[in-house]
Design a protein around this motif. Sequence first.
Motif, PDB file in Angstrom:
ATOM      1  N   SER A   6      28.038  96.336  73.815  1.00  0.00           N
ATOM      2  CA  SER A   6      28.271  95.051  73.146  1.00  0.00           C
ATOM      3  C   SER A   6      28.578  95.217  71.664  1.00  0.00           C
ATOM      4  CB  SER A   6      27.057  94.136  73.330  1.00  0.00           C
ATOM      5  OG  SER A   6      25.879  94.754  72.829  1.00  0.00           O
ATOM      6  N   HIS A  31      30.764  97.411  70.583  1.00  0.00           N
ATOM      7  CA  HIS A  31      32.033  98.130  70.498  1.00  0.00           C
ATOM      8  C   HIS A  31      33.218  97.323  71.021  1.00  0.00           C
ATOM      9  CE1 HIS A  31      30.348 102.080  69.293  1.00  0.00           C
ATOM     10  NE2 HIS A  31      29.264 101.599  69.882  1.00  0.00           N
ATOM     11  N   PHE A  32      33.123  96.003  70.989  1.00  0.00           N
ATOM     12  CA  PHE A  32      34.206  95.181  71.510  1.00  0.00           C
ATOM     13  C   PHE A  32      35.518  95.411  70.759  1.00  0.00           C
ATOM     14  CE2 PHE A  32      31.019  91.926  73.327  1.00  0.00           C
ATOM     15  CZ  PHE A  32      31.119  92.488  74.590  1.00  0.00           C
ATOM     16  N   ASP A  33      35.456  95.653  69.452  1.00  0.00           N
ATOM     17  CA  ASP A  33      36.690  95.876  68.688  1.00  0.00           C
ATOM     18  C   ASP A  33      37.437  97.109  69.192  1.00  0.00           C
ATOM     19  OD1 ASP A  33      36.264  93.648  67.161  1.00  0.00           O
ATOM     20  OD2 ASP A  33      35.495  94.726  65.412  1.00  0.00           O
ATOM     21  N   ARG A  34      36.697  98.142  69.567  1.00  0.00           N
ATOM     22  CA  ARG A  34      37.325  99.363  70.070  1.00  0.00           C
ATOM     23  C   ARG A  34      38.001  99.103  71.415  1.00  0.00           C
ATOM     24  NH1 ARG A  34      34.828 103.571  72.705  1.00  0.00           N
ATOM     25  NH2 ARG A  34      32.788 102.663  72.296  1.00  0.00           N
ATOM     26  N   TYR A  35      37.362  98.311  72.248  1.00  0.00           N
ATOM     27  CA  TYR A  35      37.962  97.978  73.538  1.00  0.00           C
ATOM     28  C   TYR A  35      39.203  97.097  73.350  1.00  0.00           C
ATOM     29  CZ  TYR A  35      33.153  99.271  74.845  1.00  0.00           C
ATOM     30  OH  TYR A  35      31.944  99.915  74.974  1.00  0.00           O
ATOM     31  N   ARG A  36      39.118  96.156  72.418  1.00  0.00           N
ATOM     32  CA  ARG A  36      40.282  95.295  72.145  1.00  0.00           C
ATOM     33  C   ARG A  36      41.478  96.125  71.695  1.00  0.00           C
ATOM     34  NH1 ARG A  36      36.300  91.994  69.436  1.00  0.00           N
ATOM     35  NH2 ARG A  36      35.922  90.026  70.546  1.00  0.00           N
ATOM     36  N   ALA A  37      41.234  97.108  70.852  1.00  0.00           N
ATOM     37  CA  ALA A  37      42.325  97.928  70.325  1.00  0.00           C
ATOM     38  C   ALA A  37      43.010  98.702  71.451  1.00  0.00           C
ATOM     39  CB  ALA A  37      41.790  98.890  69.265  1.00  0.00           C
ATOM     40  N   PRO A  89      36.058  90.551  76.159  1.00  0.00           N
ATOM     41  CA  PRO A  89      37.260  91.268  75.706  1.00  0.00           C
ATOM     42  C   PRO A  89      37.416  92.672  76.280  1.00  0.00           C
ATOM     43  CG  PRO A  89      35.619  91.287  73.979  1.00  0.00           C
ATOM     44  CD  PRO A  89      35.064  90.422  75.068  1.00  0.00           C
ATOM     45  N   THR A  90      36.896  92.922  77.454  1.00  0.00           N
ATOM     46  CA  THR A  90      37.064  94.207  78.123  1.00  0.00           C
ATOM     47  C   THR A  90      36.647  94.030  79.574  1.00  0.00           C
ATOM     48  OG1 THR A  90      36.540  96.593  78.018  1.00  0.00           O
ATOM     49  CG2 THR A  90      34.732  95.051  77.564  1.00  0.00           C
TER      50      THR A  90
END
Length: 286
Positions: free
Chosen positions: A81, A83-89, A196-197
Amino acid sequence: MQPDFRQPVFRFAPSPNGHLHLGHAYSALLNAEMARRSGGRFLLRIEDIDTTRCTEALVADCLEDLAWLGLAWEEPVLRQSAHFDRYRAAAARLEAEGLLYPCFCSRAEIAAAAGADPPRDPEGAPRYPGTCRQRPPDEIAALRAGGAAFALRLDSARAARRAGAPAWREQGGVPGATMPDIAAWGDVVLVRKEIPTSYHLAVVLDDAMQGVTHVVRGMDLFAQTAIHRLLQTLLGLPEPIYHHHPLIRDADGRKLAKSAASTPLRRLRGEGISPAAIRRHLGFEA
C-alpha cells in the motif's frame, strides 16, 4: 534477465484480508526453511493493495501469528500500500506501449457478453470476451472524459507477440501439471477500477525490487505464473526460480482458504496447540 543467485532470497507474502491458517503456516515455514538451508535471506511482504479489506488489525495479527510460529524475517517489512506510485508508473509504461486498454464493463455486462457457456480461464472463471478492446477510440475518449470508472486490461495477444511465450524454471509443482499459455487467461486486469494496480502487476514489481530469487508458493498459483513471466519479460524484470508446493487440505480434501472459513492459527493457539505441534503436523522439525 537473471537475478543475482549468489545469495538466494525467499519471501512469504500474505494478504491481510483475513486470518492466517495452516496453509499459510506451511508456505511461510517452507520459505524460511529453504532460505536457511541455502544460506539465503527470508523476507516478509504484506500484500495489502486492497485497502478496504486489509486492515491494520489484521496486519498486526498476521505478524503476531508468524512470530508465534517462531519465524524471524528481515526488517523493514514491505507494505504494498506504500508503493502505489511505483505500480502506476509501470502501468503507464505498458499503456504507452499500447499493451493496456481501458475496460468499462461491469461484472454483469461481462457475464452477459460471455454467454451461457463461455470459454473459461485456468481458474474456471469466464474468460473476458474482449468487449472494450473493440470499442472505437472516440467512444473510449468520451467515456473517460465523462468520468466513467474503468480498469486497465492487458492485450494478451499483442503482449504475447511482443514477448513470445515465456517459460519458467519450476523446481516444485505437481507431476503432470501443464504450464498454460497466456491465451488461456485472456485479457487479464492489471489495474483495477478502485485500486491502481492488481496482484499480478504488484507481485512481479515487488519480487524484482526486493531481489527475490526463489518464488515459493502454493500450487493454486501455478497457472498464474504464465501471466507473471509475461509481465517480467515485457518490463525487463529478472526471472526468479519458481517452486509451487502442494496445498494443505481439510478432512474433505478441500484446500484451506479464508473464503472457506478454514480454522485460523489464532483459534488453534487459543485451543492450546503449541508452535512445535504445528510444525510437526506440517512436516517441519519442532
